[in-house]
Each structure stands twice: as C-alpha cells, then as structure tokens.
Write a protein that holds these residues in place. Structure first.
Motif, PDB file in Angstrom:
ATOM      1  N   MET A  13      15.594   5.114  60.092  1.00  0.00           N
ATOM      2  CA  MET A  13      16.822   4.391  59.788  1.00  0.00           C
ATOM      3  C   MET A  13      17.795   4.402  60.978  1.00  0.00           C
ATOM      4  O   MET A  13      18.570   3.462  61.160  1.00  0.00           O
ATOM      5  CB  MET A  13      17.512   4.986  58.557  1.00  0.00           C
ATOM      6  N   LYS A  14      17.720   5.428  61.802  1.00  0.00           N
ATOM      7  CA  LYS A  14      18.586   5.491  62.984  1.00  0.00           C
ATOM      8  C   LYS A  14      18.307   4.340  63.932  1.00  0.00           C
ATOM      9  O   LYS A  14      19.184   3.934  64.698  1.00  0.00           O
ATOM     10  CB  LYS A  14      18.438   6.835  63.703  1.00  0.00           C
ATOM     11  N   LYS A  15      17.105   3.792  63.848  1.00  0.00           N
ATOM     12  CA  LYS A  15      16.762   2.632  64.687  1.00  0.00           C
ATOM     13  C   LYS A  15      17.684   1.443  64.428  1.00  0.00           C
ATOM     14  O   LYS A  15      17.876   0.609  65.285  1.00  0.00           O
ATOM     15  CB  LYS A  15      15.328   2.179  64.425  1.00  0.00           C
ATOM     16  N   ILE A  16      18.222   1.366  63.227  1.00  0.00           N
ATOM     17  CA  ILE A  16      19.060   0.212  62.904  1.00  0.00           C
ATOM     18  C   ILE A  16      20.539   0.539  62.970  1.00  0.00           C
ATOM     19  O   ILE A  16      21.378  -0.241  62.546  1.00  0.00           O
ATOM     20  CB  ILE A  16      18.693  -0.404  61.538  1.00  0.00           C
ATOM     21  N   GLY A  17      20.875   1.707  63.501  1.00  0.00           N
ATOM     22  CA  GLY A  17      22.273   2.051  63.740  1.00  0.00           C
ATOM     23  C   GLY A  17      23.077   2.377  62.507  1.00  0.00           C
ATOM     24  O   GLY A  17      24.252   2.103  62.438  1.00  0.00           O
ATOM     25  N   LEU A  18      22.420   3.010  61.515  1.00  0.00           N
ATOM     26  CA  LEU A  18      23.156   3.362  60.304  1.00  0.00           C
ATOM     27  C   LEU A  18      23.672   4.792  60.315  1.00  0.00           C
ATOM     28  O   LEU A  18      24.185   5.261  59.320  1.00  0.00           O
ATOM     29  CB  LEU A  18      22.265   3.162  59.067  1.00  0.00           C
ATOM     30  N   GLN A  19      23.573   5.479  61.454  1.00  0.00           N
ATOM     31  CA  GLN A  19      24.089   6.834  61.472  1.00  0.00           C
ATOM     32  C   GLN A  19      25.609   6.822  61.459  1.00  0.00           C
ATOM     33  O   GLN A  19      26.248   5.873  61.893  1.00  0.00           O
ATOM     34  CB  GLN A  19      23.554   7.617  62.679  1.00  0.00           C
ATOM     35  N   LYS A  20      26.201   7.880  60.936  1.00  0.00           N
ATOM     36  CA  LYS A  20      27.652   7.995  60.833  1.00  0.00           C
ATOM     37  C   LYS A  20      28.266   8.128  62.214  1.00  0.00           C
ATOM     38  O   LYS A  20      27.686   8.727  63.120  1.00  0.00           O
ATOM     39  CB  LYS A  20      28.028   9.221  60.007  1.00  0.00           C
ATOM     40  N   ASN A  21      29.456   7.588  62.354  1.00  0.00           N
ATOM     41  CA  ASN A  21      30.204   7.771  63.595  1.00  0.00           C
ATOM     42  C   ASN A  21      30.777   9.170  63.627  1.00  0.00           C
ATOM     43  O   ASN A  21      31.325   9.640  62.659  1.00  0.00           O
ATOM     44  CB  ASN A  21      31.356   6.739  63.696  1.00  0.00           C
ATOM     45  N   ALA A  22      30.659   9.822  64.772  1.00  0.00           N
ATOM     46  CA  ALA A  22      31.141  11.196  64.882  1.00  0.00           C
ATOM     47  C   ALA A  22      32.636  11.240  65.081  1.00  0.00           C
ATOM     48  O   ALA A  22      33.271  10.349  65.492  1.00  0.00           O
ATOM     49  CB  ALA A  22      30.441  11.891  66.039  1.00  0.00           C
TER      50      ALA A  22
END
Length: 61
Positions: A52-61
């Motif tokens: 899923m990180k491939k599509i940029g759904l990780q949270k902003n730090a």
C-alpha cells in the motif's frame, strides 16, 4: 454490457477485471477481501502495508 479491461493488481501482480482503484492504483477483489480480513498481528499484514505504501497512503509525519 460494457467489457471491463484487465488491470494489474499492485498487491498480487495478477491481471484481474474486478477490484478497486485507489489513487490510480488497482487492487483486485481477492486481495481487497483478504486485506480486510487480515489481523494486524498476522505476518501478511506487514506485506499488505508495504504494498500500500507504493500508492502513497502512508501517514504524514
């Protein structure tokens, strides 16, 4: 009835017709279903998160 084109799933890499598109990335119906049922403690959960990180759904730090 309109013919759907096959797309490559970002989780399993297989060509499928049925699934969802998130931020222009396709996830097949089978992988979507498995992700929803996977417990956070399951080793496969980390695999799904990595994909899923491939599509940029990780949270902003």
């Amino acid at each position: 009835m309109e013919q759907q084109t096959e797309q490559s799933c970002i989780i399993c890499g297989q060509l499928k017709q049925e699934g969802i598109v998130i931020v222009s990335h396709f996830i097949c119906e089978d992988c979507e279903s498995e992700m929803v049922r996977t417990d956070a403690e399951d080793i496969k959960y980390r695999f799904f998160i990595g994909r899923m990180k491939k599509i940029g759904l990780q949270k902003n730090a």
